[in-house]
Scaffold this active site. Structure first.
Site, short mmCIF file in Angstrom:
data_model
loop_
_atom_site.label_atom_id
_atom_site.label_comp_id
_atom_site.label_asym_id
_atom_site.label_seq_id
_atom_site.Cartn_x
_atom_site.Cartn_y
_atom_site.Cartn_z
N GLU A 1 62.99 -9.87 20.78
CA GLU A 1 63.91 -10.41 19.79
C GLU A 1 63.41 -10.03 18.41
O GLU A 1 62.20 -10.04 18.16
CB GLU A 1 64.00 -11.93 19.93
CG GLU A 1 64.86 -12.62 18.90
CD GLU A 1 64.81 -14.13 19.02
OE1 GLU A 1 65.49 -14.80 18.22
OE2 GLU A 1 64.07 -14.65 19.88
N GLU B 1 60.03 -21.88 24.75
CA GLU B 1 59.78 -20.46 24.51
C GLU B 1 58.29 -20.22 24.27
O GLU B 1 57.61 -21.05 23.67
CB GLU B 1 60.59 -19.99 23.30
CG GLU B 1 62.08 -20.33 23.43
CD GLU B 1 62.89 -20.03 22.18
OE1 GLU B 1 62.48 -19.11 21.42
OE2 GLU B 1 63.91 -20.70 21.97
#
Length: 470
Positions: free
Chosen positions: A368, A252
């Protein structure tokens, strides 16, 4: 003797921080007092250290008896934090301090934390990929001028910049494990975790039969959403994924606002990885063994100085993650424009993973957030809904993937969308736009008290524009 004295003074200073923060818990217990000499053993030695140890022990007893009435940081947490600081802050060849007060230690490239990983013993660091996908150009960081990064070429040759960890940051995180864990505070009860869970507004590219993606490249609009006390983080990132269940592997990268991780409310460049579904492996940035840093100017965790302005100038960063078959590593590239020339920041060795080797079977892009235990969530992206459009809503643009033949391609129009709290956050797929935007979507929202609802759309070629007033 000077080093011993310095360590003793630092130990006292850090304990002052613990007490003044009002976060001491079991430090006052009988067992803790019997074991308090561990602090002296871990940070002091010799005659000077012994005298400091005695003075510090008396001072601890008096101060803790008076001030330790709160219930957050235990004595064991403090010892763990102290030991972690000794471990993670490596000896510096030289030090660079920025205008924001961040301290970067230029550490011997072979003494960085990554090489402590058992899979990386006797690891030979590669400064650049052995092979790159078609359509990709890479240059040494010294050849590129950017807004982000250390000045004057950064650290000396043979060293890499690592942000110095401070006790204040650990205190805000609450423990070393919280600092590593993407799921926020490990001290949350199961019921609290159900409330303070993760919310997403993302787009996904998946394969139905076997993995076939070698990476991704994307430009991400940069904002600074406010994260209030008690909330955890807000971010925008890419995910490269393979495996499932306990064998879920991810790489990520993106930007995040995470006060508990950095000790501030700034927007930072970050990376993360896990090889066991976020259980025991992986961490943010260079806070554990894993990600190998090679750039002398750009490092995960550093602040992004240019932030988009609502109705004004828009600031983007471009990120690229791709598999290099020659070195068996996932490389991270960084730039601030749509240029095809990226800086090699570093890489994740394939040996870190079980499932994420040679290919991925899913790529995600989007936002997120994690809220607090009352069910309140921070803004995502710019804090505006996608329907407000350019210069108001945040976006991902120039969304590309690298196929099994190592060719960089535009993402298809039929990508899947996920909105876990559409009342608070949305994603609006815009397909392929101008040459400036290419394949793009808008995402984000204001957060707040969010009702439970999940909307997930399978890949399709048309999208529905949702009302931003919802």
């Amino acid at each position: 003797m000077e080093n011993v004295t310095r360590r003793g003074i630092r130990g006292i200073r850090d304990l002052v921080l613990v007490i003044s923060s009002g976060k001491c818990r079991d430090i006052c217990s009988a067992d803790s007092f019997r074991n308090k000499r561990q602090v002296g053993r871990t940070s002091m030695a010799g005659p000077v250290g012994s005298r400091l140890h005695v003075a510090l022990s008396v001072w601890i007893a008096i101060c803790l008896a008076v001030f330790c009435k709160a219930s957050e940081i235990s004595y064991e947490d403090y010892v763990e934090m102290n030991n972690y600081l000794e471990y993670i802050n490596r000896p510096a060849v030289t030090t660079i301090e920025t205008e924001d007060g961040d301290i970067f230690d230029c550490v011997d490239i072979y003494k960085q934390p990554a090489l402590d990983h058992p899979a990386l013993r006797d690891h030979i660091i590669q400064m650049e990929p052995a092979s790159v996908p078609d359509g990709i150009n890479i240059e040494p960081s010294s050849y590129i001028t950017m807004k982000t990064g250390l000045p004057d070429g950064g650290c000396p040759v043979g060293t890499v910049p690592i942000i110095r960890m401070q006790m204040e940051e650990l205190l805000k995180a609450g423990s070393v494990s919280n600092l590593m864990n993407k799921y926020g505070r490990s001290g949350y009860s199961p019921d609290q975790l159900k409330v303070a869970d993760h919310q997403y507004a993302t787009a996904s590219l998946t394969t139905q039969a076997g993995g076939s993606y070698k990476g991704t490249q994307v430009s991400i609009n940069v904002w600074n959403p406010p994260v209030k006390r008690g909330e955890t983080f807000s971010l925008a990132q890419l995910w490269v994924v393979n495996g499932q269940g306990q064998n879920l592997n991810t790489i990520e990268a993106g930007w995040n606002v995470y006060p508990g991780l950095y000790g501030d409310s700034a927007t930072h460049l970050f990376v993360y990885w896990t090889a066991d579904n976020y259980k025991k492996t992986g961490c943010y940035n260079l806070k554990c063994a894993g990600f190998v840093q090679v750039s002398r100017t750009i490092t995960p965790g550093m602040r992004l100085p240019k932030i988009s302005k609502s109705g004004g100038t828009q600031e983007d960063i471009s990120l690229r993650v791709f598999w290099d078959e020659g070195t068996k590593r996932w490389w991270l590239g960084y730039h601030e424009t749509q240029s095809s020339t990226f800086i090699n920041v570093g890489y994740w060795p394939g040996s870190l993973f079980k499932a994420l080797v040679r290919f991925s079977n899913r790529i995600d892009w989007g936002g997120e957030v994690v809220g607090d235990t009352t069910g309140t969530y921070p803004p995502m992206g710019s804090g505006r809904f996608p329907a407000e459009g350019f210069r108001k809503a945040a976006y991902f643009k120039q969304i590309k993937y690298i196929d099994r033949n190592l060719t960089l391609r535009n993402a298809p129009n039929n990508i899947a969308k996920l909105q876990t709290r559409p009342k608070c956050y949305k994603i609006e797929d815009k397909g392929t736009g101008s040459a400036q935007f290419g394949r793009y979507f808008f995402f984000g929202g204001p957060g707040g008290r969010c009702a439970r609802a999940v909307t997930s759309e399978k890949p399709r070629t048309t999208t529905c524009v949702e009302d931003a007033s919802e």
